[in-house]
Design an enzyme around this catalytic site. Structure first.
Site, PDB file in Angstrom:
ATOM      1  N   SER A  37       0.805  -1.224   0.000  1.00 25.54           N
ATOM      2  CA  SER A  37       0.000   0.000   0.000  1.00 25.54           C
ATOM      3  C   SER A  37       0.838   1.275   0.000  1.00 25.54           C
ATOM      4  CB  SER A  37      -0.920   0.024   1.225  1.00 25.54           C
ATOM      5  OG  SER A  37      -1.799  -1.075   1.191  1.00 25.54           O
ATOM      6  N   GLU A  58       4.794  -0.029  14.518  1.00 24.98           N
ATOM      7  CA  GLU A  58       5.287   1.258  14.020  1.00 24.98           C
ATOM      8  C   GLU A  58       6.236   1.936  14.999  1.00 24.98           C
ATOM      9  OE1 GLU A  58       2.073   0.423  14.357  1.00 24.98           O
ATOM     10  OE2 GLU A  58       1.427   0.078  12.288  1.00 24.98           O
ATOM     11  N   PHE A  83      -0.767   5.989  11.418  1.00 29.95           N
ATOM     12  CA  PHE A  83       0.057   5.198  12.339  1.00 29.95           C
ATOM     13  C   PHE A  83       1.487   5.713  12.398  1.00 29.95           C
ATOM     14  CE2 PHE A  83      -3.125   2.441  10.145  1.00 29.95           C
ATOM     15  CZ  PHE A  83      -4.113   2.655  11.095  1.00 29.95           C
ATOM     16  N   ASP A 117     -12.319   3.331   4.144  1.00 28.52           N
ATOM     17  CA  ASP A 117     -11.817   2.830   5.432  1.00 28.52           C
ATOM     18  C   ASP A 117     -12.380   3.615   6.622  1.00 28.52           C
ATOM     19  OD1 ASP A 117     -10.376   0.706   4.512  1.00 28.52           O
ATOM     20  OD2 ASP A 117      -8.438   1.720   4.518  1.00 28.52           O
ATOM     21  N   ARG A 167      -3.590   8.040  -1.010  1.00 30.19           N
ATOM     22  CA  ARG A 167      -3.952   6.751  -1.605  1.00 30.19           C
ATOM     23  C   ARG A 167      -4.494   6.920  -3.023  1.00 30.19           C
ATOM     24  NH1 ARG A 167      -8.448   3.301  -2.497  1.00 30.19           N
ATOM     25  NH2 ARG A 167      -9.841   5.062  -2.120  1.00 30.19           N
TER      26      ARG A 167
END
Lengths: 313, 281
Positions: A37, A58, A83, A117, A167
């Site tokens: 991703s 992370e 994150f 999402d 994205r």
């Protein structure tokens, strides 16, 4: 601007990493189970020995990156913006920022355009978090070509950098071979009725708004302010003096982002009326990216509306 | 290790403790308890184990040490000063405005400090990054990191342990100072990290459980660690917080409090007596 080529800024990041990997041995790339991703997978494919998956950890990843940097490597550490900047904020602040280590945080999936999402992943706080760390450079490129160039510029710069990518595939309006300069804004359209300062995917929306406004006799200056920190103060000041009114546009909270950076600078140096287009202290929700963006006014039509109201037209 | 060598290390450990008392007393604050418990380890690392050069603290091929329990900077600074990284008298500037001896280790101001630490749980990850860097570069230098037994309550520590094991960092040595106390009291009561050895083994470590005040046991564990291949080593050392100052020993209250003038006098007289005994005077 019909039928323009589209590309996500995260793809530009992946391309930039591959180009850097070919040219420099000191590049290492870390990911937290999102290599497909964040597009660090492109680097992993070419340089498997220099790509390290840290798993879904992370916090550890950021401090590992610090250790690699302290040993002479230039690590790019990637995860989703939420994150990277949120979960691992304190690791970035204390392990990377405080010692001023040469780590580049490549954060993808920033902003509302994550879409379906929903709120848990729609990070609109990362500019605020990262700007507040002393010495941290914060960049949000507007298209894939600029993202690739910004990735290379981040490598060439010595010190911590936060790169925010998206994205969504967005129109490409930079020419191949574009050179990115950290801390330098870019005037995309001249005009002096009003200045619209945007970054990320809002730049293309601002460019389109500029055309619509021009058709109605309003000449807007459109500025791509990819570097949120350090802010190109000279360009902001010039816009304030020559245009008199400024609109900022970002896929981020109105708290702590580009808009606030512009307001802070102008209020102390050249008080100028400003309208901030951004997420107004709210969480997002699930839905196709375009619909979610429109619901939050992160689109051409809202920029046009705000500009006309602001100018009393 | 010869008895003469051990005596010399014991003398140095005593001087490290004196530096801890001197510096925290001068600062009127700081963390003596966990610095004292690790005094033998600081001594062994800087006077026997680490391949470092005080004249060239940033030498690229050096062994690295990351003080993950960064609040015990007085112990690290004391050992670094005695090893010649900077003047011993500078210890008295600890925590003062303008001093390079920050309250928690700063790699950019203190010669010999390899990583800025202080926020618990992060140092071990940075040490993993350094160990990985050595592997990628094909270098033979080793990386050591010291954690508190309270510190291992941090989730990041276990993320790092997974990482160290996954990437087979056999050039990494993780040391846990098991003095049994943290700020709020007994670690077993605050939030038990036990069983520490079993957990580390389950995470893929070779584990050595030792008495952290016994140089022979420290030496044996360190030498063993260098022979272990394909997995990282952890040394879990049982220690006494505040060791060698009678009123500080095994007292959680001495975690982050400096001795006042009277306490300073008593602590120093106890340590001086110990030093005289070690020096055979």
């Amino acid at each position: 601007m019909a039928d323009v080529k589209k590309m996500a800024t995260r793809d530009g990041y992946g391309k930039g990493l591959v180009a850097l990997g070919k040219a420099h041995d000191d590049i290492v790339v870390l990911d937290a189970d999102l290599a497909g991703s964040t597009k660090t997978g492109m680097f992993a494919k070419e340089f498997p020995d220099r790509h390290f998956n840290c798993g879904i950890a992370e916090a550890d990843m950021m401090s590992v990156a610090a250790g690699l940097a302290a040993s002479g490597f230039t690590p790019f550490a990637s995860s989703f913006a939420m994150f990277a900047s949120g979960r691992a904020y304190e690791q970035i602040r204390n392990s990377i920022g405080y010692p001023a280590l040469n780590v580049k945080v490549g954060a993808s999936h920033g902003g509302m355009s994550v879409g379906e999402d929903g709120a848990s992943h729609q990070c609109c706080e990362d500019f605020a978090l990262m700007r507040s760390i002393p010495g941290m450079v914060v960049i949000c490129p507007a298209d894939g070509v600029e993202a690739e160039a910004a990735t290379i510029a981040a490598y060439e710069y010595e010190g911590p950098v936060y790169l925010r990518m998206g994205r969504l595939a967005v129109p490409v309006f930079h020419e191949e071979g574009f050179q990115f300069q950290i801390g330098k804004g870019e005037v995309m359209r001249q005009g002096d009725d009003i200045a619209i300062i945007a970054n990320g995917l809002m730049v293309y929306e601002a460019i389109k708004a500029g055309e619509t406004l021009a058709a109605e006799g309003i000449n807007a200056r459109i500025i791509n302010m990819s570097t949120v920190k350090p802010l190109d103060e000279e360009l902001v000041l010039k816009a304030a003096k020559e245009c008199g009114k400024i609109i900022t546009c970002e896929e981020h909270s109105v708290i702590g982002g580009l808009g606030e950076a512009v307001c802070s600078f102008l209020s102390e140096n050249h008080p100028t009326p400003v309208r901030r287009i951004g997420v107004d202290d709210a969480f997002g929700f699930s839905g196709p990216a375009a619909q979610v963006l429109e619901a939050f006014g992160l689109c051409e039509s809202n920029i046009v509306k705000v500009a006309k109201e602001f100018l009393g037209k | 290790m010869t008895s003469q060598e051990m005596n010399q290390l014991s003398i140095t450990a005593c001087k490290v403790r004196m530096g801890i008392i001197e510096s925290t007393h001068a600062a009127k604050c700081g963390h003596p308890g966990g610095s004292m418990s690790a005094a033998e380890m600081f001594t062994y690392l800087y006077f026997k184990e680490l391949n470092v050069d005080p004249a060239d603290p940033k030498w690229d091929d050096r062994d690295r040490f990351v003080l993950s329990k960064g609040h015990t900077a007085p112990g690290l600074y004391s050992a670094l000063a005695l090893r010649g990284f900077f003047p011993v008298e500078d210890l008295l500037t600890l925590r003062k405005v303008g001093s390079y001896l920050q309250g928690h280790p700063n790699m950019n101001t203190v010669p010999g400090v390899d990583m800025s630490t202080g926020s618990l749980g992060q140092g071990i990850s940075a040490a993993c990054g350094m160990a990985l860097a050595a592997k990628v570069k094909g270098k033979s230098n080793r990386v050591y990191t010291l954690l508190g037994d309270g510190e291992i309550q941090e989730g990041q520590v276990w993320e790092a342990c997974m990482f160290a094991s996954h990437y087979k960092l056999d050039n990494l040595c993780v040391i846990i100072d098991n003095n049994g106390l943290q700020i709020d009291g007994n670690v077993a009561k605050v939030m038990s990290p036990y069983p520490i050895v079993d957990k580390l083994e389950a995470f893929g470590f070779h584990v050595e459980a030792i008495d952290g005040h016994d140089f022979l046991q420290i030496e044996a564990a360190m030498e063993k660690a260098k022979t272990v291949k394909g997995q990282p080593t952890a040394i879990v050392m049982k220690t006494v917080k505040g060791k060698d100052v009678s009123f500080m020993e095994d007292q959680a209250g001495w975690h982050g409090v400096a001795p006042n003038d009277a306490q300073y006098e008593q602590a120093m007289s106890e340590l001086k007596a110990k030093l005289a005994e070690l020096e055979g005077k």
